[in-house]
Design a protein around this motif. Structure first.
Motif, mmCIF file in Angstrom:
data_model
loop_
_atom_site.group_PDB
_atom_site.id
_atom_site.type_symbol
_atom_site.label_atom_id
_atom_site.label_comp_id
_atom_site.label_asym_id
_atom_site.label_seq_id
_atom_site.Cartn_x
_atom_site.Cartn_y
_atom_site.Cartn_z
ATOM 1 N N TYR A 6 0.846 -1.200 0.000
ATOM 2 C CA TYR A 6 0.000 0.000 0.000
ATOM 3 C C TYR A 6 0.874 1.239 0.000
ATOM 4 C CZ TYR A 6 1.140 1.005 4.843
ATOM 5 O OH TYR A 6 1.828 1.322 5.986
ATOM 6 N N ARG A 27 8.813 -5.787 16.359
ATOM 7 C CA ARG A 27 8.329 -6.646 17.452
ATOM 8 C C ARG A 27 7.073 -7.404 17.017
ATOM 9 N NH1 ARG A 27 5.652 -3.533 22.013
ATOM 10 N NH2 ARG A 27 3.901 -3.922 20.640
ATOM 11 N N ARG A 62 -4.877 -2.602 11.444
ATOM 12 C CA ARG A 62 -4.335 -1.741 12.510
ATOM 13 C C ARG A 62 -3.601 -0.542 11.916
ATOM 14 N NH1 ARG A 62 -1.711 -6.250 14.598
ATOM 15 N NH2 ARG A 62 0.319 -5.347 14.127
HETATM 16 C C1 LIG Z 1 3.378 3.817 7.960
HETATM 17 C C2 LIG Z 1 3.165 2.891 9.119
HETATM 18 C C3 LIG Z 1 3.590 1.575 9.028
HETATM 19 C C4 LIG Z 1 3.385 0.681 10.075
HETATM 20 N N1 LIG Z 1 3.790 -0.615 9.951
HETATM 21 C C5 LIG Z 1 3.516 -1.497 10.934
HETATM 22 C C6 LIG Z 1 3.861 -2.880 10.800
HETATM 23 O O1 LIG Z 1 4.440 -3.318 9.799
HETATM 24 N N2 LIG Z 1 3.537 -3.696 11.832
HETATM 25 C C7 LIG Z 1 2.916 -3.271 12.957
HETATM 26 O O2 LIG Z 1 2.643 -4.072 13.843
HETATM 27 N N3 LIG Z 1 2.601 -1.969 13.130
HETATM 28 C C8 LIG Z 1 2.886 -1.073 12.147
HETATM 29 N N4 LIG Z 1 2.557 0.243 12.317
HETATM 30 C C9 LIG Z 1 2.022 0.679 13.624
HETATM 31 C C10 LIG Z 1 0.543 0.379 13.749
HETATM 32 O O3 LIG Z 1 -0.199 1.400 13.115
HETATM 33 C C11 LIG Z 1 0.138 0.332 15.236
HETATM 34 O O4 LIG Z 1 0.503 1.521 15.888
HETATM 35 C C12 LIG Z 1 0.793 -0.835 15.948
HETATM 36 O O5 LIG Z 1 0.672 -2.015 15.200
HETATM 37 C C13 LIG Z 1 0.142 -1.041 17.319
HETATM 38 O O6 LIG Z 1 0.833 -2.050 17.977
HETATM 39 P P1 LIG Z 1 0.475 -2.451 19.476
HETATM 40 O O7 LIG Z 1 -0.998 -2.812 19.468
HETATM 41 O O8 LIG Z 1 1.369 -3.612 19.753
HETATM 42 O O9 LIG Z 1 0.780 -1.243 20.323
HETATM 43 C C14 LIG Z 1 2.747 1.150 11.264
HETATM 44 C C15 LIG Z 1 2.326 2.475 11.334
HETATM 45 C C16 LIG Z 1 2.531 3.356 10.288
HETATM 46 C C17 LIG Z 1 2.065 4.780 10.395
#
Ligand SMILES: Cc1cc2nc3c(=O)[nH]c(=O)nc-3n(C[C@H](O)[C@H](O)[C@H](O)COP(=O)(O)O)c2cc1C
Length: 134
Positions: A6, A27, A62
């Motif tokens: 994406y 993680r 998420r």
């Molecule tokens: C551009 C972008 C890429 C992201 N990529 C990932 C990802 O590959 N894996 C992931 O778990 N969270 C990713 N996140 C963070 C998630 O939006 C989210 O904050 C996170 O998964 C929450 O994890 P938790 O529930 O363990 O706190 C990304 C966020 C952004 C803005």
């Protein structure tokens, strides 16, 4: 194996946000068997996520709701025979004012060198060339 790619537009990104996004990603993705790659040019993200379909879709659901970006649009989502993005829980490159354009292009080209789908390889290679021209 399922792969989703994406593009999105950053919003409200603070200097440390990229580091925290990457450490959470590594993680969670390690736990969920997800590999991939994230490119950030200061304006837009381009990310590939791959693994089993259910965890990849759960991660994307998420990620999509994250307030640090908006207007996420899926460019490709499909079954793939093997992982295309190595074994990185999340490889990443960012273009900064300090990054030499040529070294960024070379770094991304090296990261996608083993991607077997030429269209996906071209997507990342051309994105980074556009990013450094922007
Ligand atoms: C551009 C972008 C890429 C992201 N990529 C990932 C990802 O590959 N894996 C992931 O778990 N969270 C990713 N996140 C963070 C998630 O939006 C989210 O904050 C996170 O998964 C929450 O994890 P938790 O529930 O363990 O706190 C990304 C966020 C952004 C803005």
């Amino acid at each position: 194996m399922f792969q989703l790619i994406y593009i999105s537009t950053a919003q409200n990104i603070l200097p440390n946000d990229l580091d925290s996004i990457l450490s959470i990603s590594r993680r969670n993705n390690g736990r969920d068997g997800i590999t991939g790659m994230l490119l950030f040019n200061g304006k837009r993200f381009l990310q590939a996520l791959e693994g089993e379909e259910a965890p990849v879709m759960a991660a994307y659901k998420r990620i999509k709701c994250d307030h640090r970006h908006r207007a996420s649009a899926i460019l490709s989502s499909k079954a793939v025979d093997d992982r295309q993005f190595g074994n990185w829980a999340m490889a990443s490159q960012r273009a900064t004012r300090d990054t030499n354009d040529r070294s960024l292009i070379e770094a991304v080209d090296a990261l996608v060198a083993d991607v077997s789908d030429p269209n996906i390889r071209a997507l990342f290679s051309s994105y980074v060339r556009m990013a450094v021209a922007a």
